[in-house]
Write an enzyme that holds these catalytic residues in place. Structure first.
Site, PDB file in Angstrom:
ATOM      1  N   SER A 172      -7.675   4.302  -9.909  1.00 25.55           N
ATOM      2  CA  SER A 172      -7.043   5.591  -9.619  1.00 25.55           C
ATOM      3  C   SER A 172      -7.090   6.451 -10.868  1.00 25.55           C
ATOM      4  O   SER A 172      -7.077   5.930 -11.993  1.00 25.55           O
ATOM      5  CB  SER A 172      -5.583   5.342  -9.229  1.00 25.55           C
ATOM      6  OG  SER A 172      -4.847   6.535  -9.317  1.00 25.55           O
ATOM      7  N   TYR A 190       1.834   1.305 -11.727  1.00 26.22           N
ATOM      8  CA  TYR A 190       0.597   1.561 -10.969  1.00 26.22           C
ATOM      9  C   TYR A 190      -0.580   1.831 -11.920  1.00 26.22           C
ATOM     10  O   TYR A 190      -1.685   1.313 -11.720  1.00 26.22           O
ATOM     11  CB  TYR A 190       0.865   2.758 -10.063  1.00 26.22           C
ATOM     12  CG  TYR A 190      -0.247   3.171  -9.143  1.00 26.22           C
ATOM     13  CD1 TYR A 190      -0.566   2.422  -8.011  1.00 26.22           C
ATOM     14  CD2 TYR A 190      -0.953   4.354  -9.375  1.00 26.22           C
ATOM     15  CE1 TYR A 190      -1.568   2.841  -7.149  1.00 26.22           C
ATOM     16  CE2 TYR A 190      -1.948   4.771  -8.520  1.00 26.22           C
ATOM     17  CZ  TYR A 190      -2.254   4.014  -7.404  1.00 26.22           C
ATOM     18  OH  TYR A 190      -3.253   4.429  -6.551  1.00 26.22           O
ATOM     19  N   LYS A 200      -3.924  -0.365 -12.192  1.00 27.74           N
ATOM     20  CA  LYS A 200      -5.207   0.254 -11.851  1.00 27.74           C
ATOM     21  C   LYS A 200      -6.190   0.199 -13.015  1.00 27.74           C
ATOM     22  O   LYS A 200      -7.400   0.081 -12.790  1.00 27.74           O
ATOM     23  CB  LYS A 200      -4.982   1.700 -11.386  1.00 27.74           C
ATOM     24  CG  LYS A 200      -4.348   1.803 -10.007  1.00 27.74           C
ATOM     25  CD  LYS A 200      -5.139   1.023  -8.970  1.00 27.74           C
ATOM     26  CE  LYS A 200      -4.971   1.506  -7.545  1.00 27.74           C
ATOM     27  NZ  LYS A 200      -5.645   0.616  -6.576  1.00 27.74           N
TER      28      LYS A 200
HETATM   29  P1  NAI Z   1      -2.397   3.408   2.342  1.00 29.05           P
HETATM   30  O1  NAI Z   1      -0.980   3.105   2.063  1.00 29.05           O
HETATM   31  O2  NAI Z   1      -2.741   4.168   3.582  1.00 29.05           O
HETATM   32  O3  NAI Z   1      -3.281   2.075   2.364  1.00 29.05           O
HETATM   33  C1  NAI Z   1      -2.959   0.913   1.693  1.00 29.05           C
HETATM   34  C2  NAI Z   1      -3.018  -0.233   2.691  1.00 29.05           C
HETATM   35  O4  NAI Z   1      -2.830  -1.468   2.003  1.00 29.05           O
HETATM   36  C3  NAI Z   1      -1.922  -0.141   3.749  1.00 29.05           C
HETATM   37  O5  NAI Z   1      -2.479  -0.165   5.051  1.00 29.05           O
HETATM   38  C4  NAI Z   1      -1.033  -1.353   3.469  1.00 29.05           C
HETATM   39  O6  NAI Z   1      -0.446  -1.919   4.627  1.00 29.05           O
HETATM   40  C5  NAI Z   1      -2.011  -2.302   2.819  1.00 29.05           C
HETATM   41  N1  NAI Z   1      -1.349  -3.303   1.984  1.00 29.05           N
HETATM   42  C6  NAI Z   1      -0.317  -3.090   1.110  1.00 29.05           C
HETATM   43  N2  NAI Z   1       0.041  -4.246   0.529  1.00 29.05           N
HETATM   44  C7  NAI Z   1      -0.786  -5.208   1.022  1.00 29.05           C
HETATM   45  C8  NAI Z   1      -0.900  -6.592   0.797  1.00 29.05           C
HETATM   46  N3  NAI Z   1      -0.101  -7.230  -0.070  1.00 29.05           N
HETATM   47  N4  NAI Z   1      -1.862  -7.287   1.456  1.00 29.05           N
HETATM   48  C9  NAI Z   1      -2.676  -6.652   2.353  1.00 29.05           C
HETATM   49  N5  NAI Z   1      -2.580  -5.317   2.617  1.00 29.05           N
HETATM   50  C10 NAI Z   1      -1.651  -4.612   1.958  1.00 29.05           C
HETATM   51  O7  NAI Z   1      -2.947   4.196   1.054  1.00 29.05           O
HETATM   52  P2  NAI Z   1      -4.410   4.678   0.648  1.00 29.05           P
HETATM   53  O8  NAI Z   1      -4.261   5.988   0.008  1.00 29.05           O
HETATM   54  O9  NAI Z   1      -5.377   4.515   1.747  1.00 29.05           O
HETATM   55  O10 NAI Z   1      -4.737   3.624  -0.534  1.00 29.05           O
HETATM   56  C11 NAI Z   1      -5.858   2.771  -0.559  1.00 29.05           C
HETATM   57  C12 NAI Z   1      -6.178   2.409  -1.991  1.00 29.05           C
HETATM   58  O11 NAI Z   1      -6.645   3.570  -2.679  1.00 29.05           O
HETATM   59  C13 NAI Z   1      -4.987   1.886  -2.800  1.00 29.05           C
HETATM   60  O12 NAI Z   1      -5.433   0.862  -3.661  1.00 29.05           O
HETATM   61  C14 NAI Z   1      -4.572   3.102  -3.595  1.00 29.05           C
HETATM   62  O13 NAI Z   1      -3.883   2.746  -4.770  1.00 29.05           O
HETATM   63  C15 NAI Z   1      -5.913   3.736  -3.872  1.00 29.05           C
HETATM   64  N6  NAI Z   1      -5.854   5.135  -4.232  1.00 29.05           N
HETATM   65  C16 NAI Z   1      -5.595   6.086  -3.290  1.00 29.05           C
HETATM   66  C17 NAI Z   1      -5.589   7.426  -3.652  1.00 29.05           C
HETATM   67  C18 NAI Z   1      -5.421   8.499  -2.649  1.00 29.05           C
HETATM   68  O14 NAI Z   1      -5.619   9.684  -3.024  1.00 29.05           O
HETATM   69  N7  NAI Z   1      -5.102   8.208  -1.408  1.00 29.05           N
HETATM   70  C19 NAI Z   1      -5.749   7.837  -5.051  1.00 29.05           C
HETATM   71  C20 NAI Z   1      -6.078   6.780  -5.948  1.00 29.05           C
HETATM   72  C21 NAI Z   1      -6.111   5.461  -5.538  1.00 29.05           C
END
Ligand code: NAI
Length: 300
Positions: free
Chosen positions: A153, A166, A170
């Site tokens: 990130s 975080y 990251k």
């Molecule tokens: P999101 O919250 O929609 O997706 C994350 C998913 O991971 C969720 O569906 C959640 O249920 C699942 N999850 C959480 N803990 C878990 C575990 N212990 N085991 C299995 N699944 C688990 O958020 P998003 O934005 O789609 O995030 C995806 C990745 O992208 C993350 O790693 C986030 O840090 C990263 N990210 C996202 C950004 C953004 O702009 N959306 C920016 C920078 C990084």
């Protein structure tokens, strides 16, 4: 240019029940990969669990004619991470691709951050990425081919208020990925990292709605699919991706100065401009190459 296809590849996408992971899983499946859709199904802070999120994405993939299997395990426990990999082997007989995407947030300023907020975020992001990669590694090695795409990130690369836990997790993922890329090279395993920006439940309360509409998760996944393909020759790289923008991100070192025995606090002060000047700055391929810059001067 011929289409990039992932036929006969088996992929795991963690955290694929929503947001970016769902978009990655749908695209990989549409390109022919058989996909393990892993998601714990909890809330954004990591609490709770449900099978609904993963099941819904499996249903979407199957409705579009693809192949998928659901996994509800948490990435952050060794047995559960091994079970995610076992799901791929049991359902599809092998494993080629791992997209480590699962994540949670526990944002709070450093002064107020308690141990639980630190531990939970480090566990899911950094330890989870390590555990799933570790369980997958022998399978990728045995194939003589593998692709791992990890998720960092901008908060990790550059820092962000309220995200000490975080950011640390990251940036830890970047270091882990670079070393895995070196260790995987002889087995044909390539490990790269994306720094996405996209609309999801993580960002929808932070960014204004008109901006969110321009950064759909689907605008990140094509880079993931490319990094998972045969066409990708890169390894140990980081790419910023969002809203159609794609750019390599690198740690670079300035040309600097070599003061040898003349290094005193005063000479440091006098040379501060040169030390900080990023003109001519360069990335290094590995730690030894970087260390040689210092050794070269010291030995001359
Ligand atoms: P999101 O919250 O929609 O997706 C994350 C998913 O991971 C969720 O569906 C959640 O249920 C699942 N999850 C959480 N803990 C878990 C575990 N212990 N085991 C299995 N699944 C688990 O958020 P998003 O934005 O789609 O995030 C995806 C990745 O992208 C993350 O790693 C986030 O840090 C990263 N990210 C996202 C950004 C953004 O702009 N959306 C920016 C920078 C990084």
């Amino acid at each position: 240019m011929t289409d990039i296809r992932l036929d006969d590849r088996v992929a795991i996408v963690t955290g694929a029940g929503g947001g970016l992971g769902r978009a990655h899983a749908l695209l990989l499946a549409s390109r022919g990969a058989k996909v393990v859709v892993n998601d714990l199904g909890g809330s954004v802070d990591g609490s709770g669990a449900s099978t609904r999120a993963a099941d819904a994405v499996v249903a979407e993939i199957e409705a579009a004619g693809g192949r998928a299997a659901a996994s509800y395990d948490s990435v952050d426990e060794p047995e559960a991470a091994a079970s995610i990999v076992k799901t791929a082997i049991d359902a599809f007989g092998k494993l080629d691709i791992v997209v480590n995407n699962a994540g949670i947030l526990r944002d709070v300023s450093f002064l107020k951050m308690d141990q639980a907020a630190w531990d939970s975020v480090i566990r899911v992001h950094l330890t989870g990425t390590m555990l799933v990669s570790k369980a997958a590694w022998p399978h990728l090695r045995d194939n003589g081919w593998g692709r791992v795409v990890n998720t960092t990130s901008a908060a990790g690369l550059y820092g962000n208020f309220g995200q000490a836990n975080y950011s640390a997790a990251k940036m830890g993922i970047v270091g882990l990925s670079k070393t895995l890329a070196h260790e995987g090279a002889k087995y044909g395993i390539k490990v790269n990292v994306i720094a996405p920006v996209a609309k999801s439940r993580m960002t929808e309360t932070i960014l204004p709605p008109p901006v969110l509409e321009t950064i759909r998760p689907e605008a990140v996944s094509p880079v993931v699919a490319y990094l998972c393909s045969d066409r990708c020759e890169e390894t140990a790289q980081v790419y910023a991706v969002g809203g159609g923008y794609v750019a390599r991100v690198a740690v670079v070192e300035a040309i600097g100065t070599q003061l040898g025995d003349g290094l005193t606090p005063e000479r440091v002060a006098e040379s501060w401009g040169q030390i900080n000047d990023l003109g001519g700055a360069r990335p290094f391929d590995n730690a030894m190459e970087a260390a040689q810059q210092a050794l070269k001067g010291a030995m001359s």
